[in-house]
Design an enzyme around this catalytic site. Structure first.
Site, mmCIF file in Angstrom:
data_model
loop_
_atom_site.group_PDB
_atom_site.id
_atom_site.type_symbol
_atom_site.label_atom_id
_atom_site.label_comp_id
_atom_site.label_asym_id
_atom_site.label_seq_id
_atom_site.Cartn_x
_atom_site.Cartn_y
_atom_site.Cartn_z
ATOM 1 N N HIS A 351 0.818 -1.211 0.000
ATOM 2 C CA HIS A 351 0.000 0.000 0.000
ATOM 3 C C HIS A 351 0.852 1.261 0.000
ATOM 4 O O HIS A 351 0.451 2.293 -0.542
ATOM 5 C CB HIS A 351 -0.975 -0.048 1.173
ATOM 6 C CG HIS A 351 -1.943 -1.181 1.063
ATOM 7 N ND1 HIS A 351 -2.959 -1.199 0.137
ATOM 8 C CD2 HIS A 351 -2.001 -2.358 1.717
ATOM 9 C CE1 HIS A 351 -3.624 -2.342 0.249
ATOM 10 N NE2 HIS A 351 -3.064 -3.059 1.193
ATOM 11 N N CYS A 662 -9.859 -2.944 -10.828
ATOM 12 C CA CYS A 662 -9.259 -1.781 -10.173
ATOM 13 C C CYS A 662 -7.865 -2.061 -9.623
ATOM 14 O O CYS A 662 -7.277 -1.223 -8.943
ATOM 15 C CB CYS A 662 -10.158 -1.277 -9.046
ATOM 16 S SG CYS A 662 -10.461 -2.484 -7.748
#
Length: 743
Positions: A351, A662
């Site tokens: 992330h 996505c």
């Protein structure tokens, strides 16, 4: 709330730690029109609540003090505001909670009036932000406590003379070329202090210490201002522990004592921080243990300022070296204007890496032994496209990469010219090209690059950059900014996906640090329904009468959909007016193999589907996206992954629903074209990738690629699939298309 938070920030900046809570009490009292205000805290070594600071009568009168403690206990026991009305006195208490762990309560006292609902909301918002200040004050107390533990004895080694050019191969995480002098973050740079060996005299060294501390304060001020702008919310208190350390007279006196004994400024700072770290390692409080990193980071920041005048680099930018790429570290790097980042661990889909790509920061992860191979101040080249890290480059290497950097910038400028072009292939296949966003800067760039809405709004980042949770009202203000840029949508908000490096508290809401432990995402929300309630209500209030789409992450069963749907309906039903009557569109994420097998059933139960390829690759191939040893850029070409995607798209379409991809593979031009060929309805990518993707899609004929997809999917390994796909793309007719502005 900006005004009060700015004032609280100034309190932290301008007071020594022992005075901070008292000064904060006075500031809070003025904000809520209270005669007095006190802060009660739970202590780990004794039961009950203890008065730790106060302003006005609450800190003086025993009767009021007893009443205040009682209402504070009630607020903390119930985890919500509590009142005590005993005319003419009125008491209002709000709890302070750190990630599910009760810390204490703020109590305001008004002798002549009752507190209004608005004043209660204001005090609740203040309490959420005071969590960081309170814990930072406890942290400083632990730092200053000489009896906390035996002194830690560090092992010192000589740095030696640095060798010549060194090339390390890591994992490409965020494209681009960065060239700069090495600085360290989240790592204690002992080598830097040892290179500062010339003692200039006691007073000059003391002045160097003071200058280093002042420059660190200025750094933090700039970080706060930039974080406010980029995050779209006020983050004035993020670095409260750093500010308190810089104001701590005990720390400063230890450093000056080192100077008096003949140490240089850098050596004295290293020794003092080393001593304090040793104390903290003996403190059993897990929060205090967690904050040792603040000492290391602050030391790195101060020493960097001290050494810059001793080893001027001809390169203006800096390359940050760190053990891993945490999202909060990326925010700091971006706001400080650093050129790039290199980390020893992590992968291209961590992330932190996703955030680096979002902010356009070149990054390489999984660079072996980089922390031991580089000295602070060394010249470093980061190639975020190939994963190469060149340390102490030769003149030839430096010239080569400077030319590459110029070429990258030229191509970026060319891509920007395509932002106005519709996302359409050469043979007329139109695809919705949406944006993945996490910060305010992402939303602005998505609008600028003409995205077809927001396909994935990652909502975690406002939660990971602060100690306490953002309140519902604060979340409303954050989410409204998306509607300001895309008033008609579509905007797809993903429910909180708390896991791994996004959110690892030591107590309270404890999402697993390892994805394979499975305690993350909606499984956390099941146990802490108030988090989901507040977030869903914030979505609904921010949307008003505009379209609202909510995406459920990590779905593995139909029961997940049913259970979350009921929780969402209950949360919205608690609101009043038109907002309470709305029915948002509900979507499910396909990111575990179980969801792939249930794709048709899930499609029948929800309004839309979204495939998160980052996690799907992780769980299907049993690779840890934080471990560079177990990931490869070719994972996205694995036949199992592409076959899963094809089956999922087919199953979803059989139910008459649409599906979006996505994950990061959607931003790769060849894979994006393949996804369009096998029928995906939308792609959602980093806003920065949109112009390039528009250009690449506009040059591709999809119909022949669609016919070739059967052959490509029949390949037996990732290498074969990548080669077949590239060969097919090369054989396709090439379309020339002028940028929209040139037509």
């Amino acid at each position: 709330m900006t005004t009060i938070l700015e004032r609280l920030s100034r309190v932290v900046e301008s007071h020594v730690p022992v005075q901070v809570l008292d000064a904060a009490s006075k500031t809070i009292a003025a904000e809520v029109d209270a005669d007095s205000c006190s802060i009660f805290l739970k202590e780990s070594d004794s039961p009950g609540l203890h008065l730790r600071s106060g302003f006005g009568h609450l800190a003086q009168g025993e009767v009021l003090k007893s009443a205040a403690r009682a209402v504070a206990k009630e607020a903390l026991d119930q985890m919500r505001p509590a009142r005590a009305e005993a005319p003419p006195d009125s008491l209002l208490a709000v709890p302070m909670v750190l990630r599910g762990r009760p810390l204490g309560a703020i109590v305001a006292h008004a002798p002549a009036h009752s507190f209004s609902a608005e004043q209660e909301r204001t005090l609740c918002a203040i309490a959420a932000h005071m969590v960081g200040v309170v814990e930072s004050a406890r942290f400083i107390e632990a730092v200053d406590n000489e009896d906390a533990a035996e002194r830690y004895a560090g092992v010192h080694t000589d740095a030696g003379e640095p060798p010549g050019e060194l090339v390390l191969q890591g994992t490409p995480a965020s494209p681009g070329i960065a060239i700069g002098a090495a600085v360290f973050r989240r790592a204690f740079p002992r080598e830097l202090a040892r290179r500062d060996v010339s003692f200039l005299g006691k007073e000059p060294e003391r002045q160097r210490v003071r200058d280093g501390f002042e420059k660190a304060r200025n750094d933090i001020g700039k970080l706060q201002a930039a974080a406010t702008s980029d995050l779209g919310e006020d983050q004035a208190l993020i670095f409260s522990s750093h500010l308190m350390l810089l104001n701590d007279p005990v720390l400063l006196s230890r450093v000056e004592e080192g100077v008096d004994r003949g140490k240089t400024a850098a050596g004295a700072i290293e020794a003092a921080i080393d001593e304090f770290e040793g104390r903290l390692r003996g403190v059993r409080d897990p929060y205090i243990q967690e904050r040792v990193e603040d000492l290391e980071d602050l030391c790195s920041r101060i020493l960097g300022h001290l050494m810059v005048s001793k080893s001027q680099s001809p390169l203006l930018a800096q390359v940050v070296l760190s053990p891993r790429i945490a999202p909060s570290l990326v925010m700091e790097i971006k706001t400080r204007g650093a050129a790039g980042i290199v980390a020893e661990t992590g992968s291209a889909t961590s992330h932190g890496a996703l955030l680096a790509r979002s902010l356009g920061v070149p990054a390489v992860t999984g660079a072996p032994d980089v922390m031991r191979s580089v000295l602070a101040g060394d010249a470093v080249i980061v190639d975020g496209t190939t994963g190469r890290v060149v340390v102490r480059p030769s003149p030839e290497s430096l010239a080569e990469y400077q030319q590459q950097a110029q070429d990258v910038e030229r191509r970026r400028t060319e891509f920007i010219r395509y932002r106005e072009h519709p996302p359409e292939t050469a043979d007329g296949v139109r695809i919705r090209l949406q944006a993945n966003v996490a910060l305010g800067v992402d939303i602005a760039l998505a609008k600028e690059n003409r995205a077809d809405g927001i396909g994935l709004y990652r909502t975690e980042f406002p939660f990971i950059v602060r100690e306490g949770f953002p309140t519902r009202d604060e979340q409303v203000e954050i989410y409204r900014k998306a509607y300001d840029s895309f008033p008609g949508g579509p905007i797809t908000f993903r429910l909180l996906d708390l896991a791994g490096d996004k959110f690892v508290p030591t107590t309270g809401v404890g999402a697993s640090a390892s994805a394979f432990h499975g305690y993350r995402s909606i499984r956390v929300l099941y146990d802490y329904p108030h988090l989901l309630r507040d977030q869903v209500q914030a979505f609904a209030i921010a949307a008003g009468d505009r379209p609202l789409r909510i995406l459920i992450p990590m779905v593995s069963s139909l029961d997940d959909v049913s259970r979350i749907r009921l929780m969402i309906e209950s949360a919205i039903g608690e609101l009043s007016g038109v907002v309470a009557q709305r029915q948002p569109q509900l979507g499910a994420m396909i990111e575990v193999p179980a969801a792939v097998e249930l794709a048709a059933d899930l499609a029948a139960a929800v309004d839309f589907l979204s495939i998160g390829t980052n996690d799907l690759i992780q769980y299907a191939l049993v690779v840890d996206r934080e471990d560079s040893r177990m990931t490869s850029p070719r994972d996205a070409y694995h036949p199992a992954i592409l076959r899963m995607l094809q089956r999922t798209i087919s199953a979803v379409h059989s139910e008459g629903k649409e599906v979006c991809v996505c994950g990061e593979m959607a931003a790769r031009p060849d894979l994006a074209a393949f996804l369009v060929a096998i029928g995906v309805d939308a792609l959602s990518v980093s806003p920065r990738a949109i112009p390039e993707l528009k250009q690449s899609l506009a040059a591709v004929h999809v119909k022949p690629l669609e016919r070739a997809s059967v052959h490509i999917l029949a390949c037996q390994n990732a290498t074969e699939i990548e080669a077949a796909l590239r060969a097919c793309m090369d054989d396709l007719p090439k379309a020339h298309i002028a940028p929209h502005g040139d037509r």
